[in-house]
Scaffold this motif. Structure first.
Motif, PDB file in Angstrom:
ATOM      1  N   MET A 101      58.401 -32.056   1.118  1.00  0.00           N
ATOM      2  CA  MET A 101      59.044 -30.712   1.317  1.00  0.00           C
ATOM      3  C   MET A 101      60.535 -30.640   0.981  1.00  0.00           C
ATOM      4  O   MET A 101      61.011 -31.367   1.652  1.00  0.00           O
ATOM      5  CB  MET A 101      58.717 -30.092   2.812  1.00  0.00           C
ATOM      6  CG  MET A 101      59.090 -28.705   2.966  1.00  0.00           C
ATOM      7  SD  MET A 101      58.614 -28.043   4.425  1.00  0.00           S
ATOM      8  CE  MET A 101      57.439 -27.243   4.144  1.00  0.00           C
ATOM      9  N   ASN A 102      61.150 -30.027   0.089  1.00  0.00           N
ATOM     10  CA  ASN A 102      62.421 -30.169   0.054  1.00  0.00           C
ATOM     11  C   ASN A 102      63.188 -28.974   0.682  1.00  0.00           C
ATOM     12  O   ASN A 102      62.557 -28.298   1.459  1.00  0.00           O
ATOM     13  CB  ASN A 102      62.791 -29.786  -1.720  1.00  0.00           C
ATOM     14  CG  ASN A 102      62.115 -28.538  -2.046  1.00  0.00           C
ATOM     15  OD1 ASN A 102      62.055 -27.563  -1.198  1.00  0.00           O
ATOM     16  ND2 ASN A 102      62.026 -28.266  -3.435  1.00  0.00           N
ATOM     17  N   ALA A 103      64.540 -28.832   0.698  1.00  0.00           N
ATOM     18  CA  ALA A 103      65.384 -28.065   1.363  1.00  0.00           C
ATOM     19  C   ALA A 103      65.075 -26.741   1.110  1.00  0.00           C
ATOM     20  O   ALA A 103      64.990 -25.829   2.200  1.00  0.00           O
ATOM     21  CB  ALA A 103      66.985 -28.338   1.197  1.00  0.00           C
ATOM     22  N   GLY A 104      64.810 -26.292  -0.042  1.00  0.00           N
ATOM     23  CA  GLY A 104      64.396 -24.933  -0.213  1.00  0.00           C
ATOM     24  C   GLY A 104      63.140 -24.410   0.347  1.00  0.00           C
ATOM     25  O   GLY A 104      63.426 -23.142   0.897  1.00  0.00           O
ATOM     26  N   ASN A 105      62.191 -25.088   0.484  1.00  0.00           N
ATOM     27  CA  ASN A 105      61.139 -24.791   0.940  1.00  0.00           C
ATOM     28  C   ASN A 105      61.237 -24.723   2.660  1.00  0.00           C
ATOM     29  O   ASN A 105      60.720 -23.900   3.409  1.00  0.00           O
ATOM     30  CB  ASN A 105      59.881 -25.932   0.905  1.00  0.00           C
ATOM     31  CG  ASN A 105      59.515 -25.738  -0.655  1.00  0.00           C
ATOM     32  OD1 ASN A 105      59.516 -24.549  -1.117  1.00  0.00           O
ATOM     33  ND2 ASN A 105      58.576 -26.606  -1.147  1.00  0.00           N
ATOM     34  N   LEU A 106      61.960 -25.492   3.075  1.00  0.00           N
ATOM     35  CA  LEU A 106      62.210 -25.669   4.557  1.00  0.00           C
ATOM     36  C   LEU A 106      62.995 -24.352   4.876  1.00  0.00           C
ATOM     37  O   LEU A 106      62.640 -23.812   6.100  1.00  0.00           O
ATOM     38  CB  LEU A 106      62.915 -27.193   5.000  1.00  0.00           C
ATOM     39  CG  LEU A 106      63.346 -27.266   6.587  1.00  0.00           C
ATOM     40  CD1 LEU A 106      62.057 -27.245   7.197  1.00  0.00           C
ATOM     41  CD2 LEU A 106      63.983 -28.489   6.577  1.00  0.00           C
ATOM     42  N   SER A 107      64.056 -24.111   3.967  1.00  0.00           N
ATOM     43  CA  SER A 107      64.870 -23.051   4.409  1.00  0.00           C
ATOM     44  C   SER A 107      63.851 -21.831   4.510  1.00  0.00           C
ATOM     45  O   SER A 107      64.152 -20.701   5.210  1.00  0.00           O
ATOM     46  CB  SER A 107      66.033 -22.792   3.492  1.00  0.00           C
ATOM     47  OG  SER A 107      66.568 -21.568   3.765  1.00  0.00           O
ATOM     48  N   GLY A 108      63.138 -21.413   3.406  1.00  0.00           N
ATOM     49  CA  GLY A 108      62.047 -20.379   3.422  1.00  0.00           C
ATOM     50  C   GLY A 108      61.482 -20.147   4.451  1.00  0.00           C
ATOM     51  O   GLY A 108      60.977 -19.145   4.947  1.00  0.00           O
ATOM     52  N   ALA A 109      60.583 -21.287   4.881  1.00  0.00           N
ATOM     53  CA  ALA A 109      59.871 -21.535   6.096  1.00  0.00           C
ATOM     54  C   ALA A 109      60.735 -21.004   7.622  1.00  0.00           C
ATOM     55  O   ALA A 109      60.143 -20.229   8.455  1.00  0.00           O
ATOM     56  CB  ALA A 109      59.061 -22.411   6.261  1.00  0.00           C
ATOM     57  N   ALA A 110      61.705 -21.708   7.543  1.00  0.00           N
ATOM     58  CA  ALA A 110      62.728 -21.068   8.576  1.00  0.00           C
ATOM     59  C   ALA A 110      62.838 -19.625   8.648  1.00  0.00           C
ATOM     60  O   ALA A 110      62.955 -19.016   9.714  1.00  0.00           O
ATOM     61  CB  ALA A 110      63.881 -21.973   8.886  1.00  0.00           C
ATOM     62  N   THR A 111      63.249 -19.186   7.673  1.00  0.00           N
ATOM     63  CA  THR A 111      63.383 -17.713   7.388  1.00  0.00           C
ATOM     64  C   THR A 111      62.477 -16.878   7.706  1.00  0.00           C
ATOM     65  O   THR A 111      62.418 -15.845   8.535  1.00  0.00           O
ATOM     66  CB  THR A 111      64.078 -17.349   6.178  1.00  0.00           C
ATOM     67  OG1 THR A 111      65.030 -18.106   5.609  1.00  0.00           O
ATOM     68  CG2 THR A 111      64.140 -16.043   5.940  1.00  0.00           C
ATOM     69  N   ALA A 112      61.185 -17.261   7.435  1.00  0.00           N
ATOM     70  CA  ALA A 112      59.775 -16.564   7.721  1.00  0.00           C
ATOM     71  C   ALA A 112      59.548 -16.523   9.239  1.00  0.00           C
ATOM     72  O   ALA A 112      59.111 -15.660   9.736  1.00  0.00           O
ATOM     73  CB  ALA A 112      58.762 -17.085   6.965  1.00  0.00           C
ATOM     74  N   VAL A 113      59.799 -17.637   9.640  1.00  0.00           N
ATOM     75  CA  VAL A 113      59.466 -17.864  11.169  1.00  0.00           C
ATOM     76  C   VAL A 113      60.657 -17.191  12.214  1.00  0.00           C
ATOM     77  O   VAL A 113      60.188 -16.108  13.082  1.00  0.00           O
ATOM     78  CB  VAL A 113      59.683 -19.117  11.404  1.00  0.00           C
ATOM     79  CG1 VAL A 113      59.956 -19.483  13.264  1.00  0.00           C
ATOM     80  CG2 VAL A 113      58.617 -20.303  11.110  1.00  0.00           C
ATOM     81  N   LEU A 114      61.790 -17.070  11.592  1.00  0.00           N
ATOM     82  CA  LEU A 114      62.845 -16.106  12.329  1.00  0.00           C
ATOM     83  C   LEU A 114      62.447 -14.704  12.193  1.00  0.00           C
ATOM     84  O   LEU A 114      62.663 -13.971  13.140  1.00  0.00           O
ATOM     85  CB  LEU A 114      64.183 -16.623  11.864  1.00  0.00           C
ATOM     86  CG  LEU A 114      64.744 -17.986  12.390  1.00  0.00           C
ATOM     87  CD1 LEU A 114      65.945 -18.425  11.904  1.00  0.00           C
ATOM     88  CD2 LEU A 114      64.705 -18.017  13.848  1.00  0.00           C
ATOM     89  N   LEU A 115      61.937 -14.329  11.029  1.00  0.00           N
ATOM     90  CA  LEU A 115      61.563 -12.904  10.724  1.00  0.00           C
ATOM     91  C   LEU A 115      60.454 -12.365  11.548  1.00  0.00           C
ATOM     92  O   LEU A 115      60.745 -11.507  12.232  1.00  0.00           O
ATOM     93  CB  LEU A 115      61.575 -12.918   9.310  1.00  0.00           C
ATOM     94  CG  LEU A 115      61.047 -11.322   8.974  1.00  0.00           C
ATOM     95  CD1 LEU A 115      62.266 -10.234   9.106  1.00  0.00           C
ATOM     96  CD2 LEU A 115      60.798 -11.319   7.349  1.00  0.00           C
ATOM     97  N   ALA A 116      59.738 -13.385  11.911  1.00  0.00           N
ATOM     98  CA  ALA A 116      58.443 -13.192  12.610  1.00  0.00           C
ATOM     99  C   ALA A 116      58.921 -13.152  13.993  1.00  0.00           C
ATOM    100  O   ALA A 116      58.370 -11.926  14.902  1.00  0.00           O
ATOM    101  CB  ALA A 116      57.441 -14.111  12.246  1.00  0.00           C
ATOM    102  N   ILE A 117      59.828 -13.904  14.534  1.00  0.00           N
ATOM    103  CA  ILE A 117      60.258 -13.693  15.829  1.00  0.00           C
ATOM    104  C   ILE A 117      61.156 -12.209  15.994  1.00  0.00           C
ATOM    105  O   ILE A 117      60.869 -11.713  17.014  1.00  0.00           O
ATOM    106  CB  ILE A 117      61.199 -14.886  16.038  1.00  0.00           C
ATOM    107  CG1 ILE A 117      60.097 -16.037  16.331  1.00  0.00           C
ATOM    108  CG2 ILE A 117      61.726 -14.715  17.525  1.00  0.00           C
ATOM    109  CD1 ILE A 117      60.989 -17.479  16.434  1.00  0.00           C
ATOM    110  N   PHE A 118      61.597 -11.958  15.083  1.00  0.00           N
ATOM    111  CA  PHE A 118      62.602 -10.613  15.200  1.00  0.00           C
ATOM    112  C   PHE A 118      61.636  -9.524  15.332  1.00  0.00           C
ATOM    113  O   PHE A 118      61.940  -8.672  16.255  1.00  0.00           O
ATOM    114  CB  PHE A 118      63.438 -10.603  14.047  1.00  0.00           C
ATOM    115  CG  PHE A 118      64.235  -9.297  14.065  1.00  0.00           C
ATOM    116  CD1 PHE A 118      65.338  -9.137  14.678  1.00  0.00           C
ATOM    117  CD2 PHE A 118      63.814  -8.419  13.134  1.00  0.00           C
ATOM    118  CE1 PHE A 118      66.035  -7.901  14.809  1.00  0.00           C
ATOM    119  CE2 PHE A 118      64.568  -7.181  13.053  1.00  0.00           C
ATOM    120  CZ  PHE A 118      65.600  -6.885  13.842  1.00  0.00           C
TER     121      PHE A 118
END
Length: 51
Positions: free
Chosen positions: A1-18
């Motif tokens: 998993m590269n940095a772009g995928n990790l950043s996208g996954a973190a954004t999706a998780v934070l959006l879901a929490i919001f």
């Protein structure tokens, strides 16, 4: 998993929490609690001190 995928996954998780927090705050079950909190600045004394 590269940095772009990790950043996208973190954004999706934070959006879901919001979105979950937004739904919780606007749910009908919380209305009485938030109405009471909205009236707090207008009260003269906290209810615990009144006697």
């Amino acid at each position: 998993m590269n940095a772009g995928n990790l950043s996208g996954a973190a954004t999706a998780v934070l959006l879901a929490i919001f979105i979950a927090g937004w739904i919780w705050a606007w749910s009908g079950r919380r209305r009485d609690d938030f109405d009471a909190a909205a009236r707090l600045p207008l009260e003269d004394e906290p209810k615990e001190r009144r006697q």
